[in-house]
Design an enzyme around this catalytic site. Structure first.
Site: not given
Length: 212
Positions: A118, A12, A151
């Site tokens: 995702k 991310d 995450c």
């Protein structure tokens, strides 16, 4: 041990989390703190690519109609002042194909490197990450990115349940909350390494150089 098929998972590192005007900035997070691991991740990327290791990038975000965004997550983002799907300086927040959704320029994926989109916090949830790793016989994961406590940790925990050996690269992970970053690192090592190992970037690189 060091010859196990391995992959570097970069989680991310998107404009929405790392650039002014993105989701994290609009939610009041410390973007400067989130950007600190960039130099370490660049070192890891260079070494992994030079050694031929699989590199996988992930991006958190949702379909333009938000049909894959749980209502509770949408409410939380609204209460934080950065409603998912609302318009921001980098485009609609955490929406796929918007400018803010993509990886920052410094860490862009190379041609052939999988980019896993995702909708959740963990990188296995509703994605093909497991298949990408399985087809290549990957058994060890080196994890880095943001945020350490959300995450990155969500991905780490599911990876352990799936039988992967995991290494969390501490200085290549970032958080807007230093205390939570440190706590997340400490959780990995309890009970003899219940979630794997914690290592520094240079230590990881030294290991890769020895095993190559």
């Amino acid at each position: 041990m060091n010859r196990q098929p391995s992959a570097l998972i970069v989680i991310d590192m998107q404009r929405d989390f790392l650039d002014p005007g993105g989701y994290a900035s609009m939610a009041g997070m410390d973007v400067a703190a989130l950007r600190r691991p960039i130099p370490c991740i660049r070192l890891l990327l260079d070494q992994a690519r030079n050694s031929g290791m699989l590199v996988v990038h992930t991006r958190e975000g949702h379909r333009p109609d938000l049909s894959d965004c749980p209502p509770a997550k949408l409410v939380r983002s609204r209460e934080a002042g950065a409603e998912i799907g609302s318009k921001g300086p980098l485009g609609r927040l955490l929406v796929r194909d918007e400018y803010g959704h993509d990886i920052i320029d410094e860490l862009q994926a190379l041609t052939g490197e999988p980019v896993v989109d995702k909708p959740g916090y963990g990188a296995f949830h509703q994605t093909d990450l497991a298949q990408i790793l399985e087809t290549r016989g990957i058994r060890r994961l080196y994890l880095c990115g943001v945020t350490t406590e959300v995450c990155v940790h969500s991905t780490l925990r599911e990876a352990v349940d799936r039988g992967f050996e995991c290494v969390l690269v501490a200085d290549a992970c970032g958080s807007a909350h230093p205390a939570l970053h440190e706590a997340a690192l400490q959780m990995v090592a309890v009970e003899g390494g219940i979630f794997g190992r914690v290592a520094a970037t240079q230590s990881v690189i030294n290991t890769w150089e020895v095993s190559s």
